[in-house]
Design an enzyme around this catalytic site. Structure first.
Site, PDB file in Angstrom:
ATOM      1  CE1 TYR A 436      30.874  38.190 -14.008  1.00 36.14           C
ATOM      2  CE2 TYR A 436      30.048  40.391 -14.428  1.00 36.14           C
ATOM      3  CZ  TYR A 436      30.715  39.506 -13.613  1.00 36.14           C
ATOM      4  OH  TYR A 436      31.210  39.931 -12.417  1.00 36.14           O
ATOM      5  CD  GLU A 437      24.819  35.750 -16.359  1.00 37.46           C
ATOM      6  OE1 GLU A 437      24.229  34.711 -16.684  1.00 37.46           O
ATOM      7  OE2 GLU A 437      25.163  35.981 -15.197  1.00 37.46           O
ATOM      8  N   GLY A 438      27.579  33.644 -20.415  1.00 35.92           N
ATOM      9  CA  GLY A 438      27.842  33.086 -21.742  1.00 35.92           C
ATOM     10  C   GLY A 438      28.752  34.027 -22.490  1.00 35.92           C
TER      11      GLY A 438
END
Length: 588
Positions: A436-438
């Site tokens: 997630y999220e990078g």
């Protein structure tokens, strides 16, 4: 296995270890006392235990379901979400002008910790809404704020984040979703994937934050703009109108988080184009959305720490009940509970230590974010600290979630691999948080290339100085366990400092690939060092009745984990020649 929120532990971690009490003394969040923190988290815990935890297995078994473009969440979720809204939990950090409570972000992160412990699939929905609220509060027009913030803050509407597309992955420079002008608004056409809660039945409107490209936009990420795209159009009077031209066309079949719908969204599915409204300046969408992404990265970090807590509680309960073999400290008739066996103790201590270390890092990052707001003389210092800690909180804590959940399966032995025990669900649920999220590799590169070099290394130097002072205090303790931990921590701080200096030199000399090859090892070294320091700080500041146990936990973590930092630091600066080989060498 029943779940219980360890409120005392979280209050101590937030107030004392992460420094919310110090922030209060500095004037940040001064309207919220330590007693208020405890009262709020106690109620958060009660809600999580009563409403959310019982639905965790339900969501895992039933999954979210898609039919004719409509997503139905698992049994009981809609009722639980209604209770969530009624209790006002979504409004914690919202602007009071629009119905929020204006509480510190760090308190919301602690609350999210509890909600994710109880039911991570449920909790990710309000986490994304909090991020949407923040970006609107900072960049929305007055009309946008008036129209959307009250409902988002109350939780009556939810928010999403729409970034990547089927061809793009993490390379957002290649996004193709387009935004065509239509008077003062835009019409969006394109497809987005991996959209968490992009469609569901919990709220009557969903507010999508969508990256798209205008016709005159430059190539790459500098040409992206951010648009607010409601599922249902909203009139000037705030009333819901016609459905917008967007549709969920698929749900991903996932390893875990089955109760959470991960959607493929099509904007302009009917050919009309989805109505959207520009948020922030044209072509500044990525920098605008980074506000949302950085918030989400801390929130995902706490998801990792939370799932670790849940897995630890689960494993400890099982180990106390499961009897097998003999143990030297077991004097009762029959076989000993496996919690008495040394290797099981090792696993449980590892789980506990990693969980508390990861939690402290996430809380400390959130406190730094709180202290960075405003115009105070030290706001810039805390902004730098928050920037430094954000990738560590995200990567180290989510790595922790998977490692601890895996150990939880191991504590259960063969029964851990059997779904009926529930240990496997924590492992499956945890795995996505590292992506997630990078991905955590991206977080490690960000730490190396941007964060440790910020202000010519001054931000990192100040943080390592603080960790070194904790190590020095621990070394001087009369408690042998804590003194031992302090000596190991001192060596780790020095190793990280040396590695950071060398890696910075490599980047300055153009040895980019060689430096990046060591980014993940350096991230691990930073996380272990910071986590070890916070465990030592917990032992140094704990009440007398807990100090011995905390000192032992700090020594265990430092001896078994932080001691590896010297090796990791060496690996970080020396990995280049081994990693940077022709692809054919890997294939052979």
């Amino acid at each position: 296995m029943s779940y219980a929120a360890r409120v005392d532990e979280m209050v101590f971690a937030l107030e004392t270890v992460a420094g919310l009490a110090d922030a209060r003394e500095a004037g940040v969040g001064a309207h919220i006392s330590a007693e208020d923190t405890r009262a709020i988290l106690t109620e958060v815990g009660r809600f999580a235990e009563d409403k959310l935890a019982p639905l965790n297995t339900v969501g895992d078994h039933e999954h979210a379901r898609l039919q004719n473009g409509t997503v139905t969440t698992p049994s009981g979720w809609k009722e639980a979400y209604g209770a969530w809204v009624e209790a006002g939990w979504g409004s914690l950090t919202g602007d009071p002008e629009y119905g929020g409570q204006g509480l510190p972000m760090s308190l919301q992160v602690a609350a999210a910790d509890v909600w994710n412990q109880a039911n991570a699939s449920f909790a990710i929905n309000p986490i994304l809404t909090v991020s949407a609220i923040e970006v609107l509060q900072l960049y929305g027009t007055e009309a946008q704020k008036a129209t959307y913030l009250p409902k988002l803050i109350s939780g009556e509407w939810s928010g999403t984040m729409n970034l990547t597309e089927p061809h793009a992955g993490s390379d957002l420079s290649t996004l193709k979703t387009r935004a065509e002008p239509d008077g003062e608004r835009f019409r969006l056409f394109g497809q987005k994937i991996y959209i968490t809660y992009g469609e569901h039945d919990l709220t009557d409107n969903i507010i999508h934050m969508v990256l798209a490209r205008m016709a005159d936009a430059p190539e790459g990420t500098r040409g992206l703009s951010l648009f607010l795209v409601p599922k249902v159009l909203v009139g000037e009077d705030g009333a819901l109108g016609a459905a917008n031209d967007l549709q969920c066309v698929g749900l991903e079949k996932k390893l875990g988080l089955h109760g959470s719908p991960t959607c493929t969204m099509v904007y302009g599915a009917k050919g009309e184009g989805a109505v959207g409204y520009l948020v922030g300046a044209p072509h500044q969408g990525l920098s605008t959305m980074f506000t949302m992404m950085n918030n989400a990265r801390v929130q995902v970090g706490i998801q990792g720490a939370a799932i670790a807590e849940r897995a630890f509680q689960h494993a400890l309960s099982y180990a106390r009940e499961r009897r097998q073999g003999r143990a030297s400290d077991w004097q009762e008739p029959g076989m000993a509970p496996i919690v008495h066996h040394p290797d099981v103790k090792r696993m449980l201590l590892t789980m506990k230590a990693f969980t508390e270390a990861a939690r402290a890092i996430c809380y400390a990052c959130a406190v730094a974010i709180d202290r960075s707001h405003g115009d105070g003389p030290d706001a810039a210092f805390w902004h730098g600290r928050a920037d430094l800690l954000t990738p560590i909180a995200k990567a180290f804590a989510t790595d922790t979630g998977t490692e601890v959940a895996s150990l939880g399966v191991q504590v259960h032995g063969g029964m851990g691999y059997i779904e009926e025990t529930g240990a496997a669900q924590h492992y499956r649920d945890a795995r996505i948080f590292q992506i997630y999220e990078g991905t955590n590799g991206i977080q490690s590169i960000d730490l190396l290339r941007r964060k440790i070099t910020a202000q010519n290394g001054a931000v990192l130097a100040a943080y390592l100085k603080e960790l070194g002072e904790i190590a020095e205090d621990a070394r001087g303790s009369n408690a042998v366990a804590l003194s031992d931990a302090g000596h190991i921590l001192t060596e780790a701080v020095a190793a990280v400092e040396g590695a950071a200096q060398r890696l910075t030199e490599m980047l300055a000399d153009g040895e980019n690939d060689a430096a990046l090859a060591g980014a993940t090892a350096f991230m691990r070294a930073m996380g272990l060092t910071a986590g070890g320091a916070y465990l030592c700080k917990a032992a140094l500041t704990a009440a007398n009745g807990q100090s011995a146990d905390r000192a032992n936990l700090a020594r265990f973590f430092c001896a078994s984990q932080v001691a590896s930092v010297t090796f990791l630091a060496g690996s970080a600066v020396n990995s280049g020649p081994s990693v940077n080989v022709p692809v054919e060498a890997i294939a052979h």
